[in-house]
Design a protein around this motif. Structure first.
Motif, short mmCIF file in Angstrom:
data_model
loop_
_atom_site.label_atom_id
_atom_site.label_comp_id
_atom_site.label_asym_id
_atom_site.label_seq_id
_atom_site.Cartn_x
_atom_site.Cartn_y
_atom_site.Cartn_z
N LEU A 27 42.25 41.44 28.66
CA LEU A 27 42.59 40.26 29.47
C LEU A 27 43.05 40.73 30.84
O LEU A 27 43.96 41.56 30.95
N GLY A 28 42.43 40.20 31.88
CA GLY A 28 42.83 40.59 33.23
C GLY A 28 43.32 39.38 34.01
O GLY A 28 43.33 38.25 33.50
N VAL A 29 43.71 39.64 35.24
CA VAL A 29 44.11 38.56 36.14
C VAL A 29 42.85 37.97 36.75
O VAL A 29 42.05 38.68 37.36
N ALA A 30 42.64 36.67 36.54
CA ALA A 30 41.44 36.03 37.07
C ALA A 30 41.62 35.66 38.54
O ALA A 30 40.67 35.64 39.31
N ALA A 31 42.86 35.34 38.93
CA ALA A 31 43.13 34.93 40.32
C ALA A 31 44.63 34.97 40.54
O ALA A 31 45.41 35.05 39.60
N THR A 32 45.02 34.92 41.81
CA THR A 32 46.43 34.74 42.13
C THR A 32 46.55 33.42 42.89
O THR A 32 45.59 32.95 43.48
N LYS A 33 47.77 32.84 42.84
CA LYS A 33 47.92 31.52 43.46
C LYS A 33 48.83 31.60 44.68
O LYS A 33 48.42 32.03 45.73
N THR A 34 50.11 31.22 44.51
CA THR A 34 50.98 31.12 45.69
C THR A 34 51.36 32.47 46.28
O THR A 34 51.76 32.55 47.43
N SER A 35 51.30 33.54 45.46
CA SER A 35 51.59 34.88 45.96
C SER A 35 50.90 35.86 45.01
O SER A 35 50.40 35.45 43.95
N ALA A 36 50.93 37.15 45.36
CA ALA A 36 50.25 38.15 44.52
C ALA A 36 50.86 38.23 43.13
O ALA A 36 50.21 38.68 42.17
N THR A 37 52.12 37.80 42.98
CA THR A 37 52.78 37.86 41.67
C THR A 37 52.51 36.61 40.82
O THR A 37 52.84 36.59 39.64
N ASP A 38 51.94 35.59 41.41
CA ASP A 38 51.69 34.30 40.73
C ASP A 38 50.28 34.34 40.16
O ASP A 38 49.32 34.01 40.85
N VAL A 39 50.14 34.78 38.90
CA VAL A 39 48.80 35.10 38.38
C VAL A 39 48.26 34.00 37.46
O VAL A 39 49.01 33.23 36.88
N VAL A 40 46.94 34.00 37.37
CA VAL A 40 46.23 33.10 36.46
C VAL A 40 45.27 33.95 35.64
O VAL A 40 44.63 34.85 36.18
N THR A 41 45.18 33.67 34.34
CA THR A 41 44.16 34.34 33.51
C THR A 41 43.09 33.33 33.13
O THR A 41 43.30 32.12 33.24
N GLU A 42 41.98 33.85 32.63
CA GLU A 42 40.93 32.92 32.19
C GLU A 42 41.45 32.01 31.08
O GLU A 42 40.99 30.89 30.92
N MET A 43 42.45 32.48 30.30
CA MET A 43 42.95 31.67 29.19
C MET A 43 43.82 30.51 29.68
O MET A 43 43.91 29.48 29.00
N ASP A 44 44.49 30.67 30.85
CA ASP A 44 45.20 29.52 31.43
C ASP A 44 44.18 28.40 31.68
O ASP A 44 44.41 27.24 31.37
#
Ligand code: IPD
Length: 266
Positions: A27-44
């Motif tokens: 499982l990796g980080v699919a994207a970041t949102k408001t900052s580099a620490t705010d992550v989204v995965t494909e499972m979200d």
């Protein structure tokens, strides 16, 4: 109201099963949102997609507001506010403290401060705990075959209070939050940062924390757990004792919340 609670429990349970059963090996980080620490995965995204599709089937006239961008206005006066994985960073690292939060709310979805939860479910798939509440019906936890009623802890002086908190993603906010924690740490029993605001609020409802505060929460982080706390006999307030908001959320027994909000928390 009970049928809203049943839908909330059903949906949160289905999404919680999905994020566990279909989690990819890598499982990796699919994207970041408001900052580099705010992550989204494909499972979200997949979890939110499941919640959206199931709500369209079960409650087609209701609105939906989801963390990963789903927003649709309904005609029934009910808006579902969902966090498909609350505690995404824990989920990414396989730390067993993440949840799916589903809240049925009244109010205007375009005006987050107007949203009032009337039924909610929060599932931690790792502990198999389903926290659920409906307005006026109490707050409950179901695990395996057992269901028990939740109650917030009796008020305590801050020196005896176990405090929960969380941190936003923006660096400037984190600097300030670090400074606030430094001020609080010497005056409370101890501080926990578990990594899921929904579970933090359920922990207050269950008496596992005396009080919780965070600044910068979004409606999907807060609204499900908020109903658990109020139905467990606690209060959830914001700055200056006003309603909880993105600015500040403080939850616990009324007297403990008052003692904490008397300090500078932002
Ligand atoms: C986050 C978690 C965390 C809290 C953050 C939230 P997410 O939600 O609830 O505990 O401190 O403010 O944004 O991003 O994992 O859904």
């Amino acid at each position: 109201m009970d049928s809203l609670r049943e839908v909330a429990c059903q949906l949160a349970t289905e999404a919680a099963r999905l994020i566990v059963d279909e989690r990819p090996d890598q499982l990796g980080v699919a994207a970041t949102k408001t900052s580099a620490t705010d992550v989204v995965t494909e499972m979200d995204r997949r979890s939110e997609d499941l919640l959206r599709r199931r709500l369209e089937q079960l409650r087609p006239d209701d609105g939906l507001l989801g963390e990963e961008g789903t927003s649709s206005a309904g005609t029934s006066g009910i808006t579902w506010v969902v966090d498909p994985i609350d505690g995404t960073v824990n989920y990414l690292y396989e730390i067993p403290a993440y949840a799916v939060s589903v809240a049925a709310c009244t109010g205007d979805a375009q005006v987050p401060e107007s949203l009032e939860p009337v039924a909610a479910a929060v599932v931690n798939p790792m502990t198999r705990e389903l926290f659920h509440a409906a307005r006026g019906e109490g707050a409950w936890c179901t695990r395996d075959e057992r269901t028990w009623r939740l109650a917030v802890n009796a008020p305590v002086p801050l020196a005896q209070a176990l405090l929960g908190t969380g941190f936003g993603y923006a660096a400037d906010k984190r600097r300030r939050q670090g400074a606030v924690v430094a001020e609080l740490l010497p005056v409370v029993r101890d501080i926990r940062r578990a990594g899921s605001a929904a579970l933090d609020l359920c922990a207050v409802a269950a008496g596992r924390l005396d009080v919780y505060f965070e600044s910068g929460l979004n409606p999907w982080d807060r609204l499900g757990g908020q109903l658990l706390v109020t139905e467990a006999g606690g209060v959830v307030l914001g700055a200056d004792g006003g309603p909880a908001s993105g600015e500040l959320t403080v939850a616990g027994a009324a007297e403990t919340v008052a003692a904490l909000t008397a300090l500078r928390l932002q």
